[in-house]
Design an enzyme around this catalytic site. Structure first.
Site, PDB file in Angstrom:
ATOM      1  N   GLU A 183       0.812  -0.908   0.054  1.00  0.00           N
ATOM      2  CA  GLU A 183      -0.255   0.139  -0.040  1.00  0.00           C
ATOM      3  C   GLU A 183       1.171   1.592  -0.046  1.00  0.00           C
ATOM      4  O   GLU A 183       1.726   1.380   0.906  1.00  0.00           O
ATOM      5  CB  GLU A 183      -1.244  -0.053   1.309  1.00  0.00           C
ATOM      6  CG  GLU A 183      -1.998   1.061   1.443  1.00  0.00           C
ATOM      7  CD  GLU A 183      -2.754   1.501   2.605  1.00  0.00           C
ATOM      8  OE1 GLU A 183      -3.636   0.874   2.783  1.00  0.00           O
ATOM      9  OE2 GLU A 183      -2.392   2.220   3.517  1.00  0.00           O
ATOM     10  N   HIS A 191      -7.935   2.943  -3.939  1.00  0.00           N
ATOM     11  CA  HIS A 191      -9.101   3.158  -3.134  1.00  0.00           C
ATOM     12  C   HIS A 191     -10.050   4.067  -3.254  1.00  0.00           C
ATOM     13  O   HIS A 191      -9.769   4.964  -3.428  1.00  0.00           O
ATOM     14  CB  HIS A 191      -7.999   3.755  -1.311  1.00  0.00           C
ATOM     15  CG  HIS A 191      -7.397   3.026  -0.740  1.00  0.00           C
ATOM     16  ND1 HIS A 191      -7.238   2.525   0.291  1.00  0.00           N
ATOM     17  CD2 HIS A 191      -7.183   1.809  -1.649  1.00  0.00           C
ATOM     18  CE1 HIS A 191      -6.682   1.397  -0.359  1.00  0.00           C
ATOM     19  NE2 HIS A 191      -5.946   1.013  -1.051  1.00  0.00           N
ATOM     20  N   ARG A 224     -15.568   2.910   3.497  1.00  0.00           N
ATOM     21  CA  ARG A 224     -16.195   3.676   3.710  1.00  0.00           C
ATOM     22  C   ARG A 224     -15.674   5.363   4.404  1.00  0.00           C
ATOM     23  O   ARG A 224     -15.507   6.485   3.824  1.00  0.00           O
ATOM     24  CB  ARG A 224     -17.144   3.945   5.385  1.00  0.00           C
ATOM     25  CG  ARG A 224     -18.454   4.568   5.322  1.00  0.00           C
ATOM     26  CD  ARG A 224     -18.895   4.450   7.330  1.00  0.00           C
ATOM     27  NE  ARG A 224     -18.003   4.531   8.299  1.00  0.00           N
ATOM     28  CZ  ARG A 224     -18.044   4.657   8.971  1.00  0.00           C
ATOM     29  NH1 ARG A 224     -18.939   3.967   9.779  1.00  0.00           N
ATOM     30  NH2 ARG A 224     -16.590   4.541  10.413  1.00  0.00           N
ATOM     31  N   ASP A 236     -13.121   7.502   7.461  1.00  0.00           N
ATOM     32  CA  ASP A 236     -13.347   7.821   9.131  1.00  0.00           C
ATOM     33  C   ASP A 236     -15.049   8.980   9.013  1.00  0.00           C
ATOM     34  O   ASP A 236     -14.397   9.684   8.477  1.00  0.00           O
ATOM     35  CB  ASP A 236     -12.283   8.115   9.751  1.00  0.00           C
ATOM     36  CG  ASP A 236     -11.744   6.630   9.910  1.00  0.00           C
ATOM     37  OD1 ASP A 236     -12.752   5.602   9.733  1.00  0.00           O
ATOM     38  OD2 ASP A 236     -10.246   6.926  10.329  1.00  0.00           O
ATOM     39  N   ALA A 262     -19.824   1.091   3.720  1.00  0.00           N
ATOM     40  CA  ALA A 262     -18.698   0.657   2.041  1.00  0.00           C
ATOM     41  C   ALA A 262     -19.249  -0.067   1.275  1.00  0.00           C
ATOM     42  O   ALA A 262     -19.727   0.019   0.337  1.00  0.00           O
ATOM     43  CB  ALA A 262     -17.473   0.281   3.122  1.00  0.00           C
ATOM     44  N   TYR A 319     -11.504  -7.012   9.418  1.00  0.00           N
ATOM     45  CA  TYR A 319     -10.749  -6.300  10.712  1.00  0.00           C
ATOM     46  C   TYR A 319     -10.518  -7.012  11.550  1.00  0.00           C
ATOM     47  O   TYR A 319     -11.914  -7.668  12.243  1.00  0.00           O
ATOM     48  CB  TYR A 319     -11.840  -5.196  11.024  1.00  0.00           C
ATOM     49  CG  TYR A 319     -11.735  -3.738  10.299  1.00  0.00           C
ATOM     50  CD1 TYR A 319     -11.128  -2.466  10.727  1.00  0.00           C
ATOM     51  CD2 TYR A 319     -12.698  -3.734   9.515  1.00  0.00           C
ATOM     52  CE1 TYR A 319     -10.881  -1.860   9.817  1.00  0.00           C
ATOM     53  CE2 TYR A 319     -13.153  -2.948   8.691  1.00  0.00           C
ATOM     54  CZ  TYR A 319     -11.752  -1.880   9.389  1.00  0.00           C
ATOM     55  OH  TYR A 319     -12.048  -0.291   7.925  1.00  0.00           O
ATOM     56  N   HIS A 371     -13.958  -3.654  14.075  1.00  0.00           N
ATOM     57  CA  HIS A 371     -14.066  -1.923  13.625  1.00  0.00           C
ATOM     58  C   HIS A 371     -13.624  -2.077  14.898  1.00  0.00           C
ATOM     59  O   HIS A 371     -14.879  -2.000  15.701  1.00  0.00           O
ATOM     60  CB  HIS A 371     -14.592  -1.917  12.630  1.00  0.00           C
ATOM     61  CG  HIS A 371     -14.917  -0.561  12.387  1.00  0.00           C
ATOM     62  ND1 HIS A 371     -14.961   0.706  12.898  1.00  0.00           N
ATOM     63  CD2 HIS A 371     -13.480  -0.329  10.607  1.00  0.00           C
ATOM     64  CE1 HIS A 371     -14.607   1.683  12.488  1.00  0.00           C
ATOM     65  NE2 HIS A 371     -13.659   1.949  11.674  1.00  0.00           N
ATOM     66  N   GLN A 374       4.320   6.148  16.484  1.00  0.00           N
ATOM     67  CA  GLN A 374       3.331   5.530  14.879  1.00  0.00           C
ATOM     68  C   GLN A 374       2.256   4.170  15.694  1.00  0.00           C
ATOM     69  O   GLN A 374       1.629   3.719  15.793  1.00  0.00           O
ATOM     70  CB  GLN A 374       4.176   4.901  14.239  1.00  0.00           C
ATOM     71  CG  GLN A 374       3.913   4.116  12.922  1.00  0.00           C
ATOM     72  CD  GLN A 374       5.041   3.278  11.680  1.00  0.00           C
ATOM     73  OE1 GLN A 374       5.694   3.489  12.502  1.00  0.00           O
ATOM     74  NE2 GLN A 374       4.708   2.982  11.101  1.00  0.00           N
TER      75      GLN A 374
HETATM   76  P1  FAD Z   1     -17.694  -0.218   6.850  1.00  0.00           P
HETATM   77  O1  FAD Z   1     -17.717  -1.494   6.983  1.00  0.00           O
HETATM   78  O2  FAD Z   1     -18.697   0.226   6.207  1.00  0.00           O
HETATM   79  O3  FAD Z   1     -17.762  -0.278   8.483  1.00  0.00           O
HETATM   80  C1  FAD Z   1     -17.398   0.882   9.002  1.00  0.00           C
HETATM   81  C2  FAD Z   1     -18.348   0.853  10.629  1.00  0.00           C
HETATM   82  O4  FAD Z   1     -19.597   0.775  10.423  1.00  0.00           O
HETATM   83  C3  FAD Z   1     -18.116  -0.540  11.313  1.00  0.00           C
HETATM   84  O5  FAD Z   1     -18.529  -0.466  12.898  1.00  0.00           O
HETATM   85  C4  FAD Z   1     -19.083  -1.770  10.130  1.00  0.00           C
HETATM   86  O6  FAD Z   1     -18.776  -2.629  11.741  1.00  0.00           O
HETATM   87  C5  FAD Z   1     -19.883  -0.446  10.479  1.00  0.00           C
HETATM   88  N1  FAD Z   1     -21.289  -1.496   9.682  1.00  0.00           N
HETATM   89  C6  FAD Z   1     -20.980  -2.075   8.744  1.00  0.00           C
HETATM   90  N2  FAD Z   1     -22.099  -2.048   8.011  1.00  0.00           N
HETATM   91  C7  FAD Z   1     -22.896  -2.235   9.084  1.00  0.00           C
HETATM   92  C8  FAD Z   1     -24.114  -2.289   8.708  1.00  0.00           C
HETATM   93  N3  FAD Z   1     -24.991  -3.120   7.895  1.00  0.00           N
HETATM   94  N4  FAD Z   1     -25.371  -1.299  10.106  1.00  0.00           N
HETATM   95  C9  FAD Z   1     -24.583  -0.852  10.754  1.00  0.00           C
HETATM   96  N5  FAD Z   1     -23.037  -1.111  11.320  1.00  0.00           N
HETATM   97  C10 FAD Z   1     -22.473  -1.582  10.114  1.00  0.00           C
HETATM   98  N6  FAD Z   1      -9.670   5.401   4.823  1.00  0.00           N
HETATM   99  C11 FAD Z   1      -9.597   6.606   4.435  1.00  0.00           C
HETATM  100  O7  FAD Z   1     -10.472   7.788   4.418  1.00  0.00           O
HETATM  101  N7  FAD Z   1      -8.592   6.162   2.996  1.00  0.00           N
HETATM  102  C12 FAD Z   1      -8.044   5.390   2.478  1.00  0.00           C
HETATM  103  O8  FAD Z   1      -7.227   4.855   1.795  1.00  0.00           O
HETATM  104  C13 FAD Z   1      -8.401   3.847   3.428  1.00  0.00           C
HETATM  105  N8  FAD Z   1      -8.009   2.806   3.326  1.00  0.00           N
HETATM  106  C14 FAD Z   1      -8.137   1.541   4.352  1.00  0.00           C
HETATM  107  C15 FAD Z   1      -7.810   0.210   3.518  1.00  0.00           C
HETATM  108  C16 FAD Z   1      -7.754  -0.582   4.647  1.00  0.00           C
HETATM  109  C17 FAD Z   1      -7.292  -2.381   3.924  1.00  0.00           C
HETATM  110  C18 FAD Z   1      -8.337  -0.484   5.600  1.00  0.00           C
HETATM  111  C19 FAD Z   1      -8.697  -2.084   6.715  1.00  0.00           C
HETATM  112  C20 FAD Z   1      -8.787   1.014   6.365  1.00  0.00           C
HETATM  113  C21 FAD Z   1      -8.548   1.822   5.353  1.00  0.00           C
HETATM  114  N9  FAD Z   1      -8.995   3.108   5.203  1.00  0.00           N
HETATM  115  C22 FAD Z   1      -8.809   3.938   5.128  1.00  0.00           C
HETATM  116  C23 FAD Z   1      -9.647   3.568   7.199  1.00  0.00           C
HETATM  117  C24 FAD Z   1     -11.335   2.749   6.934  1.00  0.00           C
HETATM  118  O9  FAD Z   1     -11.715   4.268   6.104  1.00  0.00           O
HETATM  119  C25 FAD Z   1     -12.748   3.147   8.279  1.00  0.00           C
HETATM  120  O10 FAD Z   1     -11.477   2.311   9.044  1.00  0.00           O
HETATM  121  C26 FAD Z   1     -13.223   3.009   8.331  1.00  0.00           C
HETATM  122  O11 FAD Z   1     -13.867   3.727   9.521  1.00  0.00           O
HETATM  123  C27 FAD Z   1     -14.177   2.134   8.601  1.00  0.00           C
HETATM  124  O12 FAD Z   1     -14.036   1.911   6.396  1.00  0.00           O
HETATM  125  P2  FAD Z   1     -14.684   0.653   5.739  1.00  0.00           P
HETATM  126  O13 FAD Z   1     -14.707   0.111   4.376  1.00  0.00           O
HETATM  127  O14 FAD Z   1     -14.250  -0.328   6.636  1.00  0.00           O
HETATM  128  O15 FAD Z   1     -16.214   0.540   6.763  1.00  0.00           O
END
Ligand code: FAD
Length: 291
Positions: A21, A82, A112, A114, A132, A151, A155, A218
């Protein structure tokens, strides 16, 4: 090349894709500096390189597609762009899809992002794409190979791991064809998570994300932003080299290399390294995995 194809070929050949990455360098000359980073990574021949997307409009989000496109066209390495849904509307998603298509992007990691400061999980439910998984179908329909984040310790905002895994399964059901995990410092968490994911019927490849740590700050940041547990061996490294940053950096990279070797030996689907754009970190990881 599509990442689902990379995983399918690796599975057929009994190998494990190794990927990196990187993030768009901040400030001036983003593309030029990204080219230097990508060039160093390309010389290590990873199976793909993913490029992060800055949510919240810091200005660097436009560089994601350009850098991913450059990685594929100039270095002939597959790339993943991404994309976060937190600030997208239906209209801006349609524009993004066109921008990604124009740039020749094949693979998208649907995230999604943060939540902006002050927004609660409940309030997030009111935006166009709350999770997401809601982003995945439109991207799949547009022809992209789509991945999602996983996660192993749950998460940060999700109370328990089974619920986190249930949400993960929704990404697969929405059409995601690969998953990349959040970083973790203790492989046992991943092995336990893998069992839960198997039991939940998650069959798409899960590549493990590991971050070689290079400073105490970090690690501290990661513990709080990623909800990653700190095992005793990491705490001991941080304590032993408290006043010796160079030795701490070397020990952190070494620790991650041992983690990657152990994961590879346990037959994980793939290994993804959070490089923080550092060539030496990527090289050490590749050397541990490929010799
Ligand atoms: P989601 O899968 O939508 O989850 C977010 C929260 O909502 C979680 O608590 C989940 O349990 C909950 N949730 C999901 N579905 C539901 C549902 N149906 N009902 C109720 N709750 C639900 N961030 C950036 O800004 N830019 C990046 O490029 C980036 N790259 C990343 C790459 C990786 C491999 C990882 C692991 C994280 C990355 N992140 C990045 C961070 C990420 O955006 C955050 O961790 C964010 O808070 C969650 O993203 P997600 O896509 O997992 O969200």
């Amino acid at each position: 090349m599509r990442v689902d194809q990379i995983f399918a070929e690796a599975r057929a050949n009994g190998t494990q894709p190794v990927s990196f990455e990187m993030f768009p360098p901040k400030g001036e000359l983003t593309l030029e500096r990204a080219r230097e980073v990508a060039s160093g990574f390309a010389s290590l021949a990873p199976d793909f390189i993913s490029v992060t997307y800055s949510a919240g409009g810091s200005g660097n989000s436009a560089a994601t597609a350009q850098i991913a496109s450059m990685i594929s066209s100039e270095f002939n390495i597959s790339s993943v762009a991404h994309l976060t849904c937190i600030s997208l509307t239906r209209e801006t998603l349609a524009e993004k899809i066109l921008e990604f298509m124009d740039a020749g992007i094949e693979n998208v990691l649907a995230l999604r992002g943060d939540l902006p400061a002050g927004m609660s999980e409940a309030e997030a439910g009111d935006i166009a794409f709350p999770y997401a998984k809601d982003l995945v179908p439109a991207l799949v329909d547009a022809g992209f190979c789509v991945g999602g984040a996983a996660y192993p310790e749950g998460h940060l905002t999700c109370d328990d791991l089974p619920t986190s895994v249930k949400h993960l399964r929704q990404k697969q059901d929405a059409g995601a064809s690969f998953l990349v995990t959040q970083l973790f410092f203790d492989n046992e968490y991943f092995y336990r998570f893998r069992e839960l994911a198997d039991a939940a019927g998650i069959t798409i490849p899960i590549t493990v994300g590991i971050m070689p740590f290079t400073s105490k700050q970090q690690v501290t940041r990661m513990v709080f932003t990623c909800a990653a547990s700190l095992p005793a061996p990491v705490i001991k490294i941080l304590a032993r080299f408290e006043d010796d940053p160079e030795s701490l950096r070397a020990a952190g990279i070494e620790y991650a290399c041992r983690q990657l070797e152990d994961l590879a030996a346990h037959g994980v689907d793939g290994l993804h390294v959070y490089t923080m754009n550092r060539a030496d970190v990527a090289a050490a990881a590749m050397s541990a995995l490929r010799g």
